[in-house]
Enzyme design. Structure first.
Site, PDB file in Angstrom:
ATOM      1  N   ASP A 197      56.785  33.097  16.761  1.00 39.66           N
ATOM      2  CA  ASP A 197      58.092  33.621  16.338  1.00 39.66           C
ATOM      3  C   ASP A 197      58.303  33.467  14.835  1.00 39.66           C
ATOM      4  O   ASP A 197      59.307  33.965  14.310  1.00 39.66           O
ATOM      5  CB  ASP A 197      59.227  32.947  17.113  1.00 39.66           C
ATOM      6  CG  ASP A 197      59.168  31.433  17.048  1.00 39.66           C
ATOM      7  OD1 ASP A 197      58.161  30.867  17.488  1.00 39.66           O
ATOM      8  OD2 ASP A 197      60.121  30.817  16.526  1.00 39.66           O
ATOM      9  N   ASP A 257      59.950  32.316   7.392  1.00 40.01           N
ATOM     10  CA  ASP A 257      60.535  31.100   7.992  1.00 40.01           C
ATOM     11  C   ASP A 257      59.971  29.823   7.378  1.00 40.01           C
ATOM     12  O   ASP A 257      59.181  29.102   7.974  1.00 40.01           O
ATOM     13  CB  ASP A 257      60.380  31.090   9.518  1.00 40.01           C
ATOM     14  CG  ASP A 257      61.479  31.900  10.187  1.00 40.01           C
ATOM     15  OD1 ASP A 257      62.202  32.628   9.473  1.00 40.01           O
ATOM     16  OD2 ASP A 257      61.621  31.804  11.414  1.00 40.01           O
TER      17      ASP A 257
HETATM   18  P1  AMP Z   1      62.509  27.596  13.645  1.00 41.13           P
HETATM   19  O1  AMP Z   1      61.727  26.407  14.090  1.00 41.13           O
HETATM   20  O2  AMP Z   1      63.457  27.305  12.507  1.00 41.13           O
HETATM   21  O3  AMP Z   1      61.664  28.784  13.371  1.00 41.13           O
HETATM   22  O4  AMP Z   1      63.479  27.971  14.853  1.00 41.13           O
HETATM   23  C1  AMP Z   1      63.050  28.230  16.166  1.00 41.13           C
HETATM   24  C2  AMP Z   1      64.191  28.816  16.945  1.00 41.13           C
HETATM   25  O5  AMP Z   1      65.284  27.893  16.998  1.00 41.13           O
HETATM   26  C3  AMP Z   1      64.764  30.093  16.376  1.00 41.13           C
HETATM   27  O6  AMP Z   1      65.156  30.899  17.449  1.00 41.13           O
HETATM   28  C4  AMP Z   1      65.943  29.622  15.572  1.00 41.13           C
HETATM   29  O7  AMP Z   1      66.924  30.617  15.416  1.00 41.13           O
HETATM   30  C5  AMP Z   1      66.450  28.475  16.431  1.00 41.13           C
HETATM   31  N1  AMP Z   1      67.144  27.465  15.636  1.00 41.13           N
HETATM   32  C6  AMP Z   1      66.599  26.566  14.781  1.00 41.13           C
HETATM   33  N2  AMP Z   1      67.556  25.798  14.236  1.00 41.13           N
HETATM   34  C7  AMP Z   1      68.739  26.216  14.744  1.00 41.13           C
HETATM   35  C8  AMP Z   1      70.106  25.827  14.578  1.00 41.13           C
HETATM   36  N3  AMP Z   1      70.463  24.829  13.773  1.00 41.13           N
HETATM   37  N4  AMP Z   1      71.032  26.508  15.274  1.00 41.13           N
HETATM   38  C9  AMP Z   1      70.702  27.526  16.098  1.00 41.13           C
HETATM   39  N5  AMP Z   1      69.450  27.913  16.315  1.00 41.13           N
HETATM   40  C10 AMP Z   1      68.473  27.286  15.650  1.00 41.13           C
HETATM   41 MG    MG Z   2      61.727  30.590  13.010  1.00 42.58          MG
END
Ligand code: AMP
Ligand code: MG
Length: 491
Positions: free
Chosen positions: A258, A268
């Site tokens: 993702d 990201d």
């Molecule tokens: P990431 O590891 O940042 O790529 O995030 C993985 C998933 O978790 C994605 O779907 C993000 O949108 C969600 N996500 C990460 N941090 C948050 C947060 N603080 N609030 C809502 N969703 C989050």
């Molecule tokens: Mg992400």
């Protein structure tokens, strides 16, 4: 140039997809938002005049207070494999796509990150802390300065709103800019839904890979050959991207599917890192206890991720053999970019058969002696005339001399004039990279409402190959004995 963001011409092509692909949802504003930094380079890409940046509408829109006039924000759905495991539905849990605008430099999507909860937030708060926002804000420019494909950021807005992580921190919103934020996971989401998968695929190909439509019939997968063609291009772009990461000493940290851009952009930024003391198995993400995303694992992980992407297309009845054929281009594309980049960095005219041993010896040398990644490449240009500063990076000189003997023979064979060799090398080996400790200084200042350190770093990182007077400290590794900055998934 436009004097207000209300004047942007919007196209919003992603929003024209059927509603299956997103939820219409408004950002949640921060209280008392402060515009800590605007990236004037990205503002210029977006045709914004200084007046547009000072217009109060700019802060209101990019702090999530009000929609960009004429647009309806949305959060996109996607799924993905996280740390090798199918995670099911994810999606923009804290991001809102505001609009896609057409400017003199092309089309750009504008996305808020840290802008509140969406239907995809799961158990989380929809926020991003100042720490991670500054890191992402800086990283896009650091990569762009190195010529590595990346998303970028237009603005950084901070506030005093508390956000609860390991400790209480404060909230920020960055505005990210890219042609598209579609990910491998956006396709994986539809692995059992051929109609939606076909729509998304056609959207991405028509919009971003139109050259793939131009295909000869008769390839395997009757009528779907253009998709196989396109996948081969995604494989190629991804392989090239990872080759750039490797030779820049960049570790992404969370190469989940993702977080893999379908356009081959670095996407990201979380617990990423530029390596200081080189270890081939360096892991930059504190949460990655098994080292799945170590520096030397990144090419294989990218291939694994591409396999996850390609396998989705069996849903469209594309034969496995055709998908495998598309995937098979990874190694050649990776090696071509990697070898070309290493040749430039080592001051060679071009890669030649046999040079791989020289490259491997180089990595072995850096690894064995934990030499500074960036300075080792940079200072190699001063050998043979002034080898001392280069040698000072290595505690044990004997193996260095052994490697240099082979290297100098190889450069003699190339017969490049010395000055030209130095110039080429200095144009390929940055002096300034976004080391964690430098980002940390900028974060500490930003948390006090001071954006001047961000400003300084951006100035250096935009021209990372050119020495800037009075900034020698920014080219240095972290102070000896200092504790490494720990970065993890918590952001
Ligand atoms: P990431 O590891 O940042 O790529 O995030 C993985 C998933 O978790 C994605 O779907 C993000 O949108 C969600 N996500 C990460 N941090 C948050 C947060 N603080 N609030 C809502 N969703 C989050
Ligand atoms: Mg992400």
């Amino acid at each position: 140039m436009i004097s207000s963001i209300a004047q942007w011409h919007q196209v919003n092509s992603f929003a024209a997809l059927p509603p299956d692909f997103y939820s219409r949802v408004r950002p949640q504003p921060l209280s008392d938002p402060q515009l800590l930094h605007v990236n004037t380079d990205v503002a210029a890409l977006l045709d914004l005049s200084p007046q547009a940046l000072h217009d109060p509408l700019f802060l209101r829109v990019f702090s999530g207070q009000e929609p960009l006039p004429g647009s309806e924000p949305l959060a996109a759905v996607y799924s993905g494999h996280q740390f090798g495991v199918w995670a099911g539905q994810l999606g923009d849990g804290r991001a809102h796509l505001l609009a896609e605008v057409t400017t003199s430099t092309g089309n750009h999507e504008l996305q808020l990150k840290g802008s509140g909860m969406t239907p995809y937030s799961r158990m989380a708060d929809g926020r991003a802390v100042v720490r991670s926002s500054v890191r992402e804000y800086l990283a896009g420019e650091a990569m762009a300065g190195l010529g590595i494909p990346t998303t970028r950021a237009l603005s950084l807005v901070v506030s005093n709103d508390p956000v609860y992580r390991e400790t209480v921190e404060t909230a920020a919103i960055i505005t990210r800019v890219a042609p598209s934020f579609v990910r491998f996971g956006s396709f994986e989401h539809w692995h059992k839904a051929p109609r939606q998968l076909q729509w998304l695929t056609d959207y991405v190909i028509h919009r971003f890979y139109p050259e793939c439509l131009d295909t000869t019939a008769g390839l395997p997968g009757a009528g779907k050959a253009y998709i196989v063609n396109w996948l081969a291009q995604v494989v190629k772009r991804t392989a090239q991207l990872i080759a750039h990461w490797q030779t820049a000493g960049f570790c992404h940290g969370v190469m989940n599917t993702d977080n893999m851009s379908i356009l081959g952009l670095t996407l990201d930024y979380g617990p990423y890192g530029f390596i200081d003391a080189f270890q081939a198995d360096h892991v930059c993400n504190h949460s990655d206890t098994r080292g799945r995303y170590a520096w030397n694992a990144q090419p294989a992980v990218a291939q694994w991720n591409l396999h996850r992407l390609a396998s989705v297309f069996t849903t469209l009845d594309i034969p496995v053999e055709a998908l495998q054929e598309a995937l098979s281009g990874f190694e050649a594309a990776f090696l071509e970019t990697y070898r070309g980049s290493m040749a430039r960095k080592l001051g060679l005219r071009a890669w030649q058969p046999g040079d791989d041993d020289l490259y491997d010896g180089w990595w072995g040398l850096l690894h064995e002696q934990a030499a500074d990644f960036t300075l080792a490449f940079r200072r190699l240009a001063q050998v043979p005339e002034q080898p001392d500063t280069f040698l000072a990076l290595f505690p044990d000189h004997e193996p260095v001399h052994d490697w240099l003997d082979g290297y100098l023979q190889r450069t003699a064979h190339d017969n490049l004039p010395a000055a030209e060799r130095v110039e080429r090398m200095n144009g390929a080996n940055p002096l300034y990279v976004l080391r964690n400790h430098l980002a940390q200084n900028a974060i500490q200042a930003a948390e006090q409402g001071n954006g001047s350190e961000i400003d300084t770093l951006l100035r250096l990182l935009r021209n990372p190959f050119t020495e800037t007077d009075g900034h020698s400290a920014y080219a240095e590794p972290p102070p000896a004995g200092s504790r490494p900055v720990a970065v993890s998934c918590s952001s």
